[in-house]
Write a protein that holds these residues in place. Structure first.
Motif, mmCIF file in Angstrom:
data_model
loop_
_atom_site.group_PDB
_atom_site.id
_atom_site.type_symbol
_atom_site.label_atom_id
_atom_site.label_comp_id
_atom_site.label_asym_id
_atom_site.label_seq_id
_atom_site.Cartn_x
_atom_site.Cartn_y
_atom_site.Cartn_z
ATOM 1 N N ALA A 58 0.832 -1.211 0.000
ATOM 2 C CA ALA A 58 0.000 0.000 0.000
ATOM 3 C C ALA A 58 0.865 1.258 0.000
ATOM 4 O O ALA A 58 0.535 2.259 -0.646
ATOM 5 N N ALA A 59 1.996 1.226 0.715
ATOM 6 C CA ALA A 59 2.905 2.375 0.750
ATOM 7 C C ALA A 59 3.490 2.641 -0.626
ATOM 8 O O ALA A 59 3.591 3.798 -1.070
ATOM 9 N N ASP A 60 3.873 1.592 -1.328
ATOM 10 C CA ASP A 60 4.416 1.768 -2.677
ATOM 11 C C ASP A 60 3.348 2.274 -3.639
ATOM 12 O O ASP A 60 3.622 3.127 -4.505
ATOM 13 N N GLU A 61 2.143 1.773 -3.509
ATOM 14 C CA GLU A 61 1.071 2.212 -4.399
ATOM 15 C C GLU A 61 0.732 3.681 -4.166
ATOM 16 O O GLU A 61 0.457 4.422 -5.111
ATOM 17 N N ARG A 62 0.772 4.106 -2.908
ATOM 18 C CA ARG A 62 0.487 5.515 -2.607
ATOM 19 C C ARG A 62 1.547 6.409 -3.250
ATOM 20 O O ARG A 62 1.232 7.463 -3.816
ATOM 21 N N LEU A 63 2.801 6.012 -3.158
ATOM 22 C CA LEU A 63 3.881 6.793 -3.752
ATOM 23 C C LEU A 63 3.751 6.814 -5.274
ATOM 24 O O LEU A 63 3.963 7.855 -5.919
ATOM 25 N N ARG A 65 1.073 6.713 -6.969
ATOM 26 C CA ARG A 65 -0.030 7.600 -7.357
ATOM 27 C C ARG A 65 0.305 9.065 -7.162
ATOM 28 O O ARG A 65 -0.498 9.944 -7.519
ATOM 29 N N GLY A 66 1.451 9.350 -6.580
ATOM 30 C CA GLY A 66 1.852 10.729 -6.363
ATOM 31 C C GLY A 66 1.178 11.382 -5.184
ATOM 32 O O GLY A 66 1.156 12.623 -5.092
ATOM 33 N N GLU A 67 0.635 10.589 -4.282
ATOM 34 C CA GLU A 67 -0.030 11.150 -3.111
ATOM 35 C C GLU A 67 0.996 11.628 -2.083
ATOM 36 O O GLU A 67 2.128 11.133 -2.043
ATOM 37 N N PRO A 68 0.631 12.591 -1.243
ATOM 38 C CA PRO A 68 1.550 13.056 -0.204
ATOM 39 C C PRO A 68 1.888 11.918 0.755
ATOM 40 O O PRO A 68 1.041 11.065 1.056
ATOM 41 N N VAL A 69 3.133 11.895 1.205
ATOM 42 C CA VAL A 69 3.567 10.851 2.135
ATOM 43 C C VAL A 69 4.227 11.500 3.347
ATOM 44 O O VAL A 69 4.656 12.646 3.305
ATOM 45 N N GLY A 70 4.302 10.740 4.427
ATOM 46 C CA GLY A 70 4.820 11.262 5.676
ATOM 47 C C GLY A 70 6.331 11.164 5.805
ATOM 48 O O GLY A 70 7.030 10.607 4.937
ATOM 49 N N ALA A 71 6.829 11.671 6.922
ATOM 50 C CA ALA A 71 8.268 11.774 7.155
ATOM 51 C C ALA A 71 8.949 10.427 7.359
ATOM 52 O O ALA A 71 10.171 10.332 7.251
ATOM 53 N N LEU A 72 8.172 9.383 7.639
ATOM 54 C CA LEU A 72 8.740 8.052 7.872
ATOM 55 C C LEU A 72 8.221 7.049 6.847
ATOM 56 O O LEU A 72 8.222 5.843 7.091
ATOM 57 N N HIS A 73 7.813 7.524 5.689
ATOM 58 C CA HIS A 73 7.124 6.681 4.722
ATOM 59 C C HIS A 73 7.962 5.471 4.319
ATOM 60 O O HIS A 73 9.099 5.587 3.862
ATOM 61 N N GLY A 74 7.375 4.284 4.529
ATOM 62 C CA GLY A 74 7.992 3.037 4.103
ATOM 63 C C GLY A 74 8.914 2.386 5.116
ATOM 64 O O GLY A 74 9.391 1.271 4.874
#
Length: 474
Positions: A58-63, A65-74
């Protein structure tokens, strides 16, 4: 970028954000390390590989899609097993909670999950997080990665051991009498006890409690600052939370030690017994600070009354929290904890009021002390990592330690000052066991404390030494 399980958290986050490595690849790197080391160290419990892989996808799919991600993403992450994580077991290391599955996130968990971590499991704790040696009747004993026969400390012992072993890049915990600092010292990582309110606590049975706080752990100070930037900051759910936003603590950290006014004390004027080997390592750090241009003086604040304050408030809080449970299930508590709870039953309102009065006078003396000094440098733990087969050290240099709390004075006397304190790697005993120093600053001076700790870390680099985890270690 080529990553391994000891790459910094900042490097891992940057690589995922740049799509140089996927969250799934990062997770598999850490799952492999868990498979290799966790059976011997026993740091991570309630591991759920299936759910972790779903989150990484899900984290890879969010990235993508170009969605905003948090400071600890992944980043793979394991929460302390005293912090509720919705849908995950949270046992508190107690047989009474062995089958408990959390229905909602604690606030610190909520913030870290919102920053984009991939949850892999929980980190082991002592029963109800009581005591600075991590063992319980559900999951067993967490062992020190630098010597499997030694304690990893506690109560955030699973967190510290997981970090030191490369199982996770960051960790969080809580600290009443040293539970972030002691395991950091034992496991050669970094642990910060922040000022009260810096990392807000919710839910809680006492929103005005002044003893226990949440805080970050990492393998280096800048990674710790990154996690603090996520978990710090005000919350309307925590009336004592401080208004400074978490972003104020984010790396990079700058500045050196030149001109720093350092108070240094190995034993607080004889108030605490300190193992001779630990004392030598702590005293040797005077040369590091003075060599970098700091002004070092052998002195310490007057901590009169701190012992009574801590013991009274701890027993009072434990009796309030566990007294009814203990009466119903006395067999479900380890003896040392049961004794601590029962001690609270004999306290009067006058006892508690006197503890708060003495704490107020203590805080005033400490405030005055830090008008003349920028930091206090002293031991984190009074002993090096002790045998994992013992509940606690029973003697220091031949001086008896009557209870499971006595050997932790160097940490809990600082607790009741209200000052932020950080444990930073400071060296090793001849046996190869880690020892940290405790750097203490005035209340609410976390940013300055992080800068000093970072500058010291860059000069010494003791934290760069990694364990060789072998089952036959002794």
């Amino acid at each position: 970028m080529t990553l391994d399980h000891y790459s910094t958290a900042r490097e891992m986050v940057a690589a995922v954000a740049a799509k140089e490595v996927s969250a799934r690849e990062l997770l598999e790197l850490h799952l492999q390390r868990l498979e290799e080391t966790n059976p011997a160290v026993n740091a991570v419990v309630s591991l759920d590989v299936r759910r972790a892989r779903e989150q990484a996808l899900a984290a890879d799919e969010r990235l993508a899609r170009g969605e905003p991600v948090g400071a600890l993403h992944g980043l793979p992450f394991a929460f302390k097993d005293t912090h509720e994580v919705a849908g995950w077991p949270t046992t508190f290391g107690s047989p009474l909670r062995e089958d408990h599955v959390s229905r909602r996130d604690d606030l610190v968990v909520e913030r870290i999950r919102a920053a984009g971590v991939v949850v892999v499991g929980k980190t082991n704790v002592p029963e109800w997080a009581a005591g600075s040696h991590t063992f319980n009747r559900i999951f067993g004993t967490t062992r020190n990665p630098y010597a499997l026969s030694r304690s990893a400390g506690g109560s955030s012992g699973g967190a510290a051991a997981a970090l030191a072993s490369g199982m996770v890049p960051l960790a969080e915990g809580s600290d009443m009498g040293g539970s972030l600092r002691n395991p950091a010292s034992f496991c050669n990582v970094v642990g910060l006890r922040p000022s009260v309110g810096r990392v807000p606590t919710w839910p809680t049975t006492n929103a005005w409690e002044l003893t226990s706080v949440g805080g970050p752990m990492a393998r280096n100070v800048e990674d710790l600052a990154l996690l603090l930037s996520v978990i710090a900051g005000p919350s309307t759910r925590a009336p004592m939370s401080l208004e400074t936003p978490g972003s104020a603590f984010a790396p990079p950290l700058t500045g050196g030690l030149e001109g720093l006014r350092v108070a240094m004390s190995v034993d607080l004027g004889g108030v605490i017994a300190v193992d001779h080997g630990v004392a030598r390592i702590v005293q040797a750090q005077e040369a590091v600070f003075s060599g970098a241009g700091a002004h070092v003086e052998q002195t310490h604040p007057d901590l009169a009354g701190a012992e009574e304050v801590f013991r009274t408030l701890r027993a009072w809080l434990f009796q309030h929290r566990f007294g009814t449970l203990l009466a119903k299930r006395p067999d479900a508590f380890k003896q040392s904890l049961a004794d601590n709870i029962r001690a609270g039953a004999d306290l009067t309102g006058a006892d508690v009021a006197r503890a708060y009065e003495r704490r107020t006078r203590l805080a005033e003396r400490v405030r005055t002390f830090f008008e003349s000094y920028d930091v206090l440098v002293m031991p984190v733990s009074q002993v090096p990592p002790f045998s994992a087969d013992d509940e606690y050290p029973t003697a220091i240099n031949g001086r008896p330690q009557a209870t499971y709390l006595d050997w932790m004075r160097s940490a809990y006397l600082i607790t009741v000052t209200g000052c932020p304190a950080i444990s930073v790697p400071a060296g090793f005993t001849p046996e190869g066991w880690p020892v940290g120093i405790q750097i203490v600053a005035a209340p609410n001076q976390e940013r300055r404390l992080l800068e000093v700790a970072h500058a010291y870390e860059q000069l010494t680099r003791y934290g760069d030494r990694r364990p060789r985890i072998r089952q036959e270690q002794s």
